[in-house]
Design a protein around this motif. Structure first.
Motif, PDB file in Angstrom:
ATOM      1  N   LEU A  61     -36.141  84.408  -0.080  1.00 55.82           N
ATOM      2  CA  LEU A  61     -35.529  83.223   0.524  1.00 55.82           C
ATOM      3  C   LEU A  61     -36.491  82.043   0.537  1.00 55.82           C
ATOM      4  O   LEU A  61     -36.128  80.932   0.157  1.00 55.82           O
ATOM      5  CB  LEU A  61     -35.070  83.538   1.954  1.00 55.82           C
ATOM      6  CG  LEU A  61     -33.911  84.500   2.094  1.00 55.82           C
ATOM      7  CD1 LEU A  61     -33.680  84.852   3.558  1.00 55.82           C
ATOM      8  CD2 LEU A  61     -32.654  83.904   1.488  1.00 55.82           C
ATOM      9  N   SER A  89     -37.109  80.940  -3.170  1.00 52.89           N
ATOM     10  CA  SER A  89     -35.960  80.462  -3.932  1.00 52.89           C
ATOM     11  C   SER A  89     -35.326  79.220  -3.314  1.00 52.89           C
ATOM     12  O   SER A  89     -34.704  78.429  -4.013  1.00 52.89           O
ATOM     13  CB  SER A  89     -34.907  81.561  -4.081  1.00 52.89           C
ATOM     14  OG  SER A  89     -34.352  81.887  -2.827  1.00 52.89           O
ATOM     15  N   LEU A  90     -35.467  79.006  -2.012  1.00 53.18           N
ATOM     16  CA  LEU A  90     -34.877  77.815  -1.396  1.00 53.18           C
ATOM     17  C   LEU A  90     -35.579  76.533  -1.828  1.00 53.18           C
ATOM     18  O   LEU A  90     -35.053  75.451  -1.624  1.00 53.18           O
ATOM     19  CB  LEU A  90     -34.885  77.933   0.136  1.00 53.18           C
ATOM     20  CG  LEU A  90     -33.877  78.910   0.710  1.00 53.18           C
ATOM     21  CD1 LEU A  90     -34.003  78.974   2.231  1.00 53.18           C
ATOM     22  CD2 LEU A  90     -32.463  78.544   0.326  1.00 53.18           C
ATOM     23  N   SER A 134     -22.665  69.135   3.936  1.00 58.52           N
ATOM     24  CA  SER A 134     -23.593  69.597   2.916  1.00 58.52           C
ATOM     25  C   SER A 134     -24.957  69.989   3.464  1.00 58.52           C
ATOM     26  O   SER A 134     -25.893  69.214   3.481  1.00 58.52           O
ATOM     27  CB  SER A 134     -23.760  68.516   1.848  1.00 58.52           C
ATOM     28  OG  SER A 134     -24.566  68.978   0.821  1.00 58.52           O
ATOM     29  N   ILE A 149     -21.248  76.477  -3.889  1.00 55.49           N
ATOM     30  CA  ILE A 149     -20.537  77.517  -3.131  1.00 55.49           C
ATOM     31  C   ILE A 149     -20.027  76.957  -1.816  1.00 55.49           C
ATOM     32  O   ILE A 149     -18.883  77.210  -1.421  1.00 55.49           O
ATOM     33  CB  ILE A 149     -21.461  78.739  -2.897  1.00 55.49           C
ATOM     34  CG1 ILE A 149     -21.701  79.457  -4.213  1.00 55.49           C
ATOM     35  CG2 ILE A 149     -20.868  79.691  -1.863  1.00 55.49           C
ATOM     36  CD1 ILE A 149     -22.782  80.533  -4.140  1.00 55.49           C
ATOM     37  N   ASN A 150     -20.857  76.169  -1.158  1.00 54.05           N
ATOM     38  CA  ASN A 150     -20.466  75.554   0.110  1.00 54.05           C
ATOM     39  C   ASN A 150     -19.248  74.657  -0.082  1.00 54.05           C
ATOM     40  O   ASN A 150     -18.273  74.740   0.668  1.00 54.05           O
ATOM     41  CB  ASN A 150     -21.644  74.751   0.689  1.00 54.05           C
ATOM     42  CG  ASN A 150     -21.277  74.021   1.956  1.00 54.05           C
ATOM     43  OD1 ASN A 150     -20.517  74.531   2.769  1.00 54.05           O
ATOM     44  ND2 ASN A 150     -21.813  72.838   2.119  1.00 54.05           N
ATOM     45  N   ALA A 182     -26.860  72.414   2.152  1.00 52.63           N
ATOM     46  CA  ALA A 182     -27.740  72.595   1.003  1.00 52.63           C
ATOM     47  C   ALA A 182     -28.258  71.244   0.523  1.00 52.63           C
ATOM     48  O   ALA A 182     -29.421  71.100   0.159  1.00 52.63           O
ATOM     49  CB  ALA A 182     -27.014  73.319  -0.119  1.00 52.63           C
ATOM     50  N   VAL A 186     -31.187  76.931  -7.371  1.00 52.22           N
ATOM     51  CA  VAL A 186     -30.645  77.742  -6.276  1.00 52.22           C
ATOM     52  C   VAL A 186     -29.955  76.837  -5.263  1.00 52.22           C
ATOM     53  O   VAL A 186     -28.862  77.127  -4.781  1.00 52.22           O
ATOM     54  CB  VAL A 186     -31.753  78.588  -5.608  1.00 52.22           C
ATOM     55  CG1 VAL A 186     -31.252  79.277  -4.353  1.00 52.22           C
ATOM     56  CG2 VAL A 186     -32.299  79.606  -6.592  1.00 52.22           C
ATOM     57  N   MET A 187     -30.588  75.724  -4.929  1.00 54.80           N
ATOM     58  CA  MET A 187     -30.005  74.797  -3.951  1.00 54.80           C
ATOM     59  C   MET A 187     -28.702  74.197  -4.480  1.00 54.80           C
ATOM     60  O   MET A 187     -27.737  74.026  -3.731  1.00 54.80           O
ATOM     61  CB  MET A 187     -31.001  73.692  -3.606  1.00 54.80           C
ATOM     62  CG  MET A 187     -32.234  74.210  -2.869  1.00 54.80           C
ATOM     63  SD  MET A 187     -31.838  75.213  -1.422  1.00 54.80           S
ATOM     64  CE  MET A 187     -31.077  74.000  -0.401  1.00 54.80           C
ATOM     65  N   SER A 188     -28.670  73.900  -5.762  1.00 56.07           N
ATOM     66  CA  SER A 188     -27.454  73.358  -6.365  1.00 56.07           C
ATOM     67  C   SER A 188     -26.325  74.401  -6.320  1.00 56.07           C
ATOM     68  O   SER A 188     -25.179  74.069  -6.014  1.00 56.07           O
ATOM     69  CB  SER A 188     -27.740  72.942  -7.809  1.00 56.07           C
ATOM     70  OG  SER A 188     -26.585  72.447  -8.415  1.00 56.07           O
ATOM     71  N   MET A 212     -26.046  76.831  -4.124  1.00 61.54           N
ATOM     72  CA  MET A 212     -25.620  76.930  -2.720  1.00 61.54           C
ATOM     73  C   MET A 212     -24.697  75.779  -2.343  1.00 61.54           C
ATOM     74  O   MET A 212     -23.705  75.966  -1.645  1.00 61.54           O
ATOM     75  CB  MET A 212     -26.845  76.946  -1.790  1.00 61.54           C
ATOM     76  CG  MET A 212     -27.574  78.270  -1.767  1.00 61.54           C
ATOM     77  SD  MET A 212     -29.038  78.268  -0.726  1.00 61.54           S
ATOM     78  CE  MET A 212     -28.409  77.716   0.834  1.00 61.54           C
ATOM     79  N   LYS A 213     -25.015  74.603  -2.832  1.00 60.87           N
ATOM     80  CA  LYS A 213     -24.183  73.422  -2.550  1.00 60.87           C
ATOM     81  C   LYS A 213     -22.788  73.601  -3.163  1.00 60.87           C
ATOM     82  O   LYS A 213     -21.781  73.317  -2.522  1.00 60.87           O
ATOM     83  CB  LYS A 213     -24.869  72.178  -3.106  1.00 60.87           C
ATOM     84  CG  LYS A 213     -24.178  70.893  -2.749  1.00 60.87           C
ATOM     85  CD  LYS A 213     -24.958  69.697  -3.276  1.00 60.87           C
ATOM     86  CE  LYS A 213     -24.246  68.410  -2.935  1.00 60.87           C
ATOM     87  NZ  LYS A 213     -24.953  67.252  -3.473  1.00 60.87           N
TER      88      LYS A 213
END
Length: 186
Positions: A153, A156-157, A178, A169-170, A180, A162-164, A166-167
């Motif tokens: 975590l 990768s954060l 937002s 998926i959110n 992420a 990875v952040m893109s 997550m954004k």
């Protein structure tokens, strides 16, 4: 760094780890165990096994303390010293956005380092107390389960891919503000 150095560093780490485990295992194998052989732990921890021995284990405990200092405390202090230099450099950054981004990355890494080194060091180097077996189990759980869980975590954060993801998926499934995106901007 040369290829030889890249090979020698992990080989030296593996060799030191193997030899340390071998020496501890051999020393414990020569100890006498007469009473209960139930280990009050969730794995076969050296400190817990030593408590079950009926023979004198001061030489094993002394070696364990030396190993903790040389392979645990010394590297931990070196890492903390490097973080002091890193933080003193970060403070000199002129833009507040740059300082915030550097502190964000540095603080997450420092948290993992403190958990990774702090929990076993406090378990092995702090003297015994009335509730130390339960405390040792809790510290061992932090060391063996929580730190490996946090490592991916933390690292990768900081990755933009990875952040893109997550954004995306959110936005696709949850439609929360937002989070992420806010993390990426820091």
């Amino acid at each position: 760094m040369s290829k030889v150095t890249c090979v020698l560093l992990p080989v030296a780490s593996w060799l030191v780890g193997f030899l340390t485990a071998l020496i501890h295992s051999l020393m414990v194998s020569f100890a006498s165990f007469c009473g209960s052989q139930d280990i009050n732990h969730f794995y076969c921890d050296l400190k817990t096994v030593i408590k079950l021995a009926s023979s004198d284990t001061t030489h094993i405990e002394t070696l364990l303390l030396v190993v903790c200092i040389v392979l645990g405390l010394f590297p931990f202090l070196l890492i903390l010293t490097s973080y002091i230099f890193i933080i003193s450099t970060i403070v000199k950054i002129r833009s507040s956005k740059g300082r915030m981004k550097a502190f964000s990355s540095c603080s997450s890494h420092l948290t993992v380092v403190i958990l990774f080194y702090g929990t076993p060091l406090s378990s092995y180097m702090i003297p015994e107390s009335e509730h130390s077996q339960e405390k040792d189990k809790l510290l061992s759980l932090l060391y063996t389960a929580v730190v490996p869980l946090l490592n991916p975590l933390v690292y990768s954060l900081r990755n933009n891919d990875v952040m893109s993801a997550m954004k995306n998926i959110n936005e696709k499934y949850f439609r929360f503000p937002s989070v992420a995106g806010n993390i990426m901007n820091h």
